[in-house]
Scaffold this active site. Sequence first.
Site, PDB file in Angstrom:
ATOM      1  N   SER A   1       0.802  -1.241   0.000  1.00 13.70           N
ATOM      2  CA  SER A   1       0.000   0.000   0.000  1.00 13.70           C
ATOM      3  C   SER A   1       0.825   1.278   0.000  1.00 13.70           C
ATOM      4  O   SER A   1       0.281   2.348  -0.282  1.00 13.70           O
ATOM      5  CB  SER A   1      -0.925   0.029   1.211  1.00 13.70           C
ATOM      6  OG  SER A   1      -2.072  -0.729   0.944  1.00 13.70           O
TER       7      SER A   1
ATOM      8  N   LYS B   1       0.692   3.371  -2.988  1.00  8.60           N
ATOM      9  CA  LYS B   1      -0.438   4.276  -3.255  1.00  8.60           C
ATOM     10  C   LYS B   1       0.007   5.741  -3.274  1.00  8.60           C
ATOM     11  O   LYS B   1      -0.612   6.573  -3.941  1.00  8.60           O
ATOM     12  CB  LYS B   1      -1.534   4.064  -2.191  1.00  8.60           C
ATOM     13  CG  LYS B   1      -2.208   2.687  -2.288  1.00  8.60           C
ATOM     14  CD  LYS B   1      -3.056   2.375  -1.070  1.00  8.60           C
ATOM     15  CE  LYS B   1      -3.751   1.012  -1.184  1.00  8.60           C
ATOM     16  NZ  LYS B   1      -4.455   0.605   0.046  1.00  8.60           N
TER      17      LYS B   1
ATOM     18  N   TYR C   1      -2.770  -2.063 -10.575  1.00  7.08           N
ATOM     19  CA  TYR C   1      -2.759  -1.897  -9.107  1.00  7.08           C
ATOM     20  C   TYR C   1      -1.899  -2.993  -8.432  1.00  7.08           C
ATOM     21  O   TYR C   1      -1.040  -2.700  -7.598  1.00  7.08           O
ATOM     22  CB  TYR C   1      -4.202  -1.910  -8.597  1.00  7.08           C
ATOM     23  CG  TYR C   1      -4.310  -1.957  -7.092  1.00  7.08           C
ATOM     24  CD1 TYR C   1      -3.924  -0.861  -6.312  1.00  7.08           C
ATOM     25  CD2 TYR C   1      -4.757  -3.105  -6.439  1.00  7.08           C
ATOM     26  CE1 TYR C   1      -3.997  -0.921  -4.932  1.00  7.08           C
ATOM     27  CE2 TYR C   1      -4.840  -3.155  -5.060  1.00  7.08           C
ATOM     28  CZ  TYR C   1      -4.454  -2.076  -4.314  1.00  7.08           C
ATOM     29  OH  TYR C   1      -4.517  -2.123  -2.939  1.00  7.08           O
TER      30      TYR C   1
ATOM     31  N   TYR D   1      -4.909   3.933   7.960  1.00  6.47           N
ATOM     32  CA  TYR D   1      -6.253   3.345   7.952  1.00  6.47           C
ATOM     33  C   TYR D   1      -7.011   3.686   9.228  1.00  6.47           C
ATOM     34  O   TYR D   1      -6.935   4.804   9.703  1.00  6.47           O
ATOM     35  CB  TYR D   1      -6.186   1.831   7.713  1.00  6.47           C
ATOM     36  CG  TYR D   1      -5.413   1.534   6.466  1.00  6.47           C
ATOM     37  CD1 TYR D   1      -5.886   1.959   5.235  1.00  6.47           C
ATOM     38  CD2 TYR D   1      -4.193   0.899   6.506  1.00  6.47           C
ATOM     39  CE1 TYR D   1      -5.179   1.727   4.077  1.00  6.47           C
ATOM     40  CE2 TYR D   1      -3.472   0.664   5.345  1.00  6.47           C
ATOM     41  CZ  TYR D   1      -3.980   1.086   4.140  1.00  6.47           C
ATOM     42  OH  TYR D   1      -3.281   0.862   3.005  1.00  6.47           O
TER      43      TYR D   1
ATOM     44  N   VAL E   1       0.963  -3.738   3.833  1.00  7.47           N
ATOM     45  CA  VAL E   1       0.906  -5.073   4.437  1.00  7.47           C
ATOM     46  C   VAL E   1       2.187  -5.879   4.230  1.00  7.47           C
ATOM     47  O   VAL E   1       2.327  -6.971   4.772  1.00  7.47           O
ATOM     48  CB  VAL E   1      -0.333  -5.901   3.983  1.00  7.47           C
ATOM     49  CG1 VAL E   1      -1.616  -5.322   4.530  1.00  7.47           C
ATOM     50  CG2 VAL E   1      -0.385  -6.055   2.470  1.00  7.47           C
TER      51      VAL E   1
HETATM   52  O1  DON Z   1      -4.729  -4.601  -2.135  1.00  9.64           O
HETATM   53  C1  DON Z   1      -4.239  -5.109  -1.149  1.00  9.64           C
HETATM   54  O2  DON Z   1      -4.920  -5.633  -0.285  1.00  9.64           O
HETATM   55  C2  DON Z   1      -2.733  -5.052  -0.991  1.00  9.64           C
HETATM   56  N1  DON Z   1      -2.087  -5.120  -2.268  1.00  9.64           N
HETATM   57  C3  DON Z   1      -2.291  -3.798  -0.323  1.00  9.64           C
HETATM   58  C4  DON Z   1      -2.955  -3.579   1.020  1.00  9.64           C
HETATM   59  C5  DON Z   1      -2.112  -2.872   1.984  1.00  9.64           C
HETATM   60  O3  DON Z   1      -0.907  -2.850   1.920  1.00  9.64           O
HETATM   61  C6  DON Z   1      -2.824  -2.293   3.141  1.00  9.64           C
HETATM   62  N2  DON Z   1      -1.873  -1.768   4.081  1.00  9.64           N
HETATM   63  N3  DON Z   1      -1.774  -1.789   5.241  1.00  9.64           N
END
Ligand code: DON
Length: 308
Positions: A67, A70, A192, A244, A262
């Site tokens: 994430s 982003k 994405y 978040y 993550v």
């Molecule tokens: O889309 C997803 O769920 C992951 N590629 C990225 C989510 C993420 O890193 C949330 N962060 N804490």
Amino acid sequence: MKIPDNLSPLLQQLLTEYQPLAREGKVASYIPALAQVDPDQAGVAFATLDGSVFKAGAAEQLFSLQSVSKIFGLVMAMNRLGDELWQRVNMEPSGQPFNSIVQLEWEHGIPRNPVINAGAILVADVLVSHYSASKTAFLTFLRSLCRCETIYADNKVYLSELEHGNRNAALAYLMKSFGNIESEVPQVLEHYFHQCATAINCEQLATSLLFLANRGVQPGSGIQVCSRRDAHRVNAILSTSGMYDQSGEFAFKVGLPAKSGVGGCIVAIVPQVGVIAAWSPPLNRFGNSVVAMQLISKLAEELGLSIF
Ligand code: DON
């Protein structure tokens, strides 16, 4: 604020102190390729505007950007679309988990902000619609910011998420049903997942985001990566939504614009000073790295870095 001449001993001390907390978290497993990462690795880097990089632990070990990607996508989309972007995505905290779907239906396919999954997928749509090769454009942008030509997307992580990305697909199709996604959904998801699968290390990541601590200008080269106003806006969004549904707590305890992923990384922007990137894979229930949170929190306290 006075930053010590050599921060590395403090970074090492904090890493040694907080690394054992990794046991309290869990490595992300909903993307199966991420579950294979060694939970005991950890690193931290602090890049400053004068060109110094202080580091400790596995600061040169590659991990999955997830994430945190982003931020880069958002800056690219802001540069391309200008204010029009904010008619398609909001700038409010969501108070929901990063991959929540309920709010998106109530709010007619307009994501709450560009750093929850729905918002980042919307941003991916902007990139797919405005670049003939958006994945390459993303990597080129990141490489120029890191000054490292070898940054790549890890194909194993990419394919793993592509195979297990049903929730993100649901978010994308829901937005498409409201007319808020222009390109074909599979193409948007591919972009994405590809940007999330970027492999990077703490040193590269901290260096790459220095422009956000410097009013949009990359220190050293003097290149204006984004406008001063957009640097302000990105930092505002990171302060209110980057962690978040733990963003309020992070602002309360730490007081820095920040973004988690993550893969276990957290970056924190210290305006007019530099950027901290800390990494340790085990996550808390909000999807934020347990060790990286504690480490950045204590570092900010010790050095008096809060923007508030
Ligand atoms: O889309 C997803 O769920 C992951 N590629 C990225 C989510 C993420 O890193 C949330 N962060 N804490």
